[in-house]
Design a protein around this motif. Structure first.
Motif, PDB file in Angstrom:
ATOM      1  N   ILE A 284      -4.669   6.528  -3.512  1.00 53.07           N
ATOM      2  CA  ILE A 284      -4.468   5.263  -2.588  1.00 53.07           C
ATOM      3  C   ILE A 284      -3.534   3.785  -3.836  1.00 53.07           C
ATOM      4  O   ILE A 284      -4.512   4.140  -5.055  1.00 53.07           O
ATOM      5  CB  ILE A 284      -5.736   4.600  -1.977  1.00 53.07           C
ATOM      6  N   GLU A 285      -2.662   3.538  -3.861  1.00 52.50           N
ATOM      7  CA  GLU A 285      -2.319   2.269  -4.378  1.00 52.50           C
ATOM      8  C   GLU A 285      -1.936   0.983  -3.568  1.00 52.50           C
ATOM      9  O   GLU A 285      -1.450   1.221  -2.844  1.00 52.50           O
ATOM     10  CB  GLU A 285      -0.954   3.199  -5.300  1.00 52.50           C
TER      11      GLU A 285
ATOM     12  N   LEU B 283       0.886  -1.776   0.506  1.00 53.38           N
ATOM     13  CA  LEU B 283      -0.075   0.069   0.200  1.00 53.38           C
ATOM     14  C   LEU B 283       1.527   1.244   0.254  1.00 53.38           C
ATOM     15  O   LEU B 283       2.100   1.670   0.993  1.00 53.38           O
ATOM     16  CB  LEU B 283      -1.022  -0.028   1.441  1.00 53.38           C
ATOM     17  N   GLU B 284       0.119   2.376  -1.040  1.00 52.39           N
ATOM     18  CA  GLU B 284       1.533   3.385  -0.758  1.00 52.39           C
ATOM     19  C   GLU B 284       0.594   4.333  -0.848  1.00 52.39           C
ATOM     20  O   GLU B 284      -0.642   4.375  -1.556  1.00 52.39           O
ATOM     21  CB  GLU B 284       2.026   3.236  -2.018  1.00 52.39           C
ATOM     22  N   ILE B 285       0.394   5.960  -0.207  1.00 48.43           N
ATOM     23  CA  ILE B 285      -0.673   6.433  -0.274  1.00 48.43           C
ATOM     24  C   ILE B 285       0.557   7.841  -0.496  1.00 48.43           C
ATOM     25  O   ILE B 285       1.572   8.353  -0.040  1.00 48.43           O
ATOM     26  CB  ILE B 285      -0.882   6.619   1.226  1.00 48.43           C
TER      27      ILE B 285
ATOM     28  N   PHE C   9       2.183   7.351   3.112  1.00 52.80           N
ATOM     29  CA  PHE C   9       2.986   6.009   3.810  1.00 52.80           C
ATOM     30  C   PHE C   9       3.123   4.991   2.672  1.00 52.80           C
ATOM     31  O   PHE C   9       2.562   4.968   1.479  1.00 52.80           O
ATOM     32  CB  PHE C   9       1.291   5.754   4.147  1.00 52.80           C
ATOM     33  N   VAL C  10       3.583   4.165   3.267  1.00 51.30           N
ATOM     34  CA  VAL C  10       3.900   2.631   2.608  1.00 51.30           C
ATOM     35  C   VAL C  10       3.852   1.839   3.328  1.00 51.30           C
ATOM     36  O   VAL C  10       4.508   1.765   4.608  1.00 51.30           O
ATOM     37  CB  VAL C  10       5.241   2.857   1.632  1.00 51.30           C
ATOM     38  N   GLY C  11       3.444   0.401   3.333  1.00 49.55           N
ATOM     39  CA  GLY C  11       3.277  -0.515   4.200  1.00 49.55           C
ATOM     40  C   GLY C  11       3.132  -1.650   2.837  1.00 49.55           C
ATOM     41  O   GLY C  11       2.889  -1.811   1.858  1.00 49.55           O
ATOM     42  N   GLU C  12       3.479  -2.839   3.564  1.00 49.68           N
ATOM     43  CA  GLU C  12       3.483  -4.248   2.694  1.00 49.68           C
ATOM     44  C   GLU C  12       3.193  -5.547   4.270  1.00 49.68           C
ATOM     45  O   GLU C  12       4.307  -5.198   5.051  1.00 49.68           O
ATOM     46  CB  GLU C  12       4.955  -4.113   2.151  1.00 49.68           C
TER      47      GLU C  12
END
Ligand code: DO4
Ligand code: MG
Length: 284
Positions: free
Chosen positions: A267-268, A205-207, A215-218
């Motif tokens: 939002i990606e 997820l990247e915002i 924000f980046v999360g995996e």
């Protein structure tokens, strides 16, 4: 094999097959709906045959993809990752014990999320409620189930959620989860993948806000606690879905508690074996 719904410049919705080199084959002369393909026991053979026929090819970059659903009900599973259980317990004094119990219980948390006609596709705006103060995306692998409850494909889901409403009282969950533009699905359906292979995928997820990444999360799909067939089996208990169903499998990526979405954020959500779902944020 990837299948999609797309819109022509004249506004007509058509069915497409996306080849490995990301070319879109317009199947509409032969296939006019996704459902018969999702119901068929030999859809992959059928699609392979169609890909070899002389059907029109369209530049994928130039088409508007629609959410890959027709008349299915959209449901979602919750608290399927340890990370989700911990975050919900922190957010709610009132509901902490419920989240703790449901993570370990035999019966999973399953809730209704959206009607197909309310789902937004990639490139469309996802909603944040104007009466909520803490809004987040929930990037989730979505199972595409046919009328017999068989997992026939996967797509990317965004279970948009208002965490302050959900945290205030568990009975407010439907309002935190079900509102205008609260569900995004897309960009297409990936077929012909086993659960074991899908569990190797990564969700990212990247915002973006004003052009900057905020924000980046995996997370790995393999961290989902329950088997996909277990989730699908519970959904189909004492139920019938005459048009099939889509089941989101829960989130394992939770932005920090100081983070809330704002209007116009982008939002990606990327799932390595599927593709990219991209939505801007709109106040609803
Ligand atoms: O009960 C709260 C919702 C949980 C959820 O949507 C998730 O874990 O993804
Ligand atoms: Mg969720």
């Amino acid at each position: 094999m990837k299948i999609c719904r797309f819109k022509t410049r004249q506004g007509q919705v058509r069915i497409g097959l996306i080849t490995d080199d990301l070319e879109l084959v317009d199947l509409t002369p032969t296939v006019t709906q996704l459902q018969p393909l999702l119901e068929s026991d030999n859809a992959l053979d059928q699609l392979t045959r169609l890909s070899k026929q002389n059907l029109p090819r369209v530049d994928l970059a130039g088409v508007q993809l629609c959410a890959p659903v027709e008349r299915q009900e959209i449901w979602a599973a919750g608290v399927t990752y340890l990370r989700s259980k911990a975050a919900r317990m922190e957010e709610s004094d009132f509901g902490a014990a419920a989240y703790d119990k449901v993570y370990a219980a035999e019966r999973p948390e399953l809730f209704f999320k959206a009607l197909a006609e309310k789902v937004v596709g990639t490139g469309e705006a996802a909603g944040i409620r104007r009466d909520a103060k803490w809004n987040v995306p929930e990037p989730e692998l979505a199972l595409v189930l046919n009328t017999r409850g068989k997992i026939v494909g996967y797509t990317i889901g965004n279970d948009m959620s208002s965490r302050d409403i959900e945290g205030e009282n568990l009975l407010y969950l439907p309002q935190a989860k079900i509102y205008r533009r609260s569900c995004a699905l897309g960009p297409w359906i990936q077929m012909g993948v086993t659960e074991a292979a899908a569990r190797e995928w990564k969700i990212r997820l990247e915002i973006h806000r004003n052009g900057a990444s905020v924000f980046v999360g995996e997370i790995s799909v393999g961290q989902i606690k329950r088997r996909f067939e277990e989730l699908a089996g519970h959904l189909f208990r004492s139920q019938e879905f005459p048009h099939g169903a889509v089941l989101l499998t829960g989130t394992g990526i939770i932005p920090p508690d100081t983070f809330t979405l704002q209007e116009r954020d982008e939002i990606e959500i990327e799932i390595s074996g599927i593709g990219l779902l991209r939505n801007t944020v709109m106040l609803v």
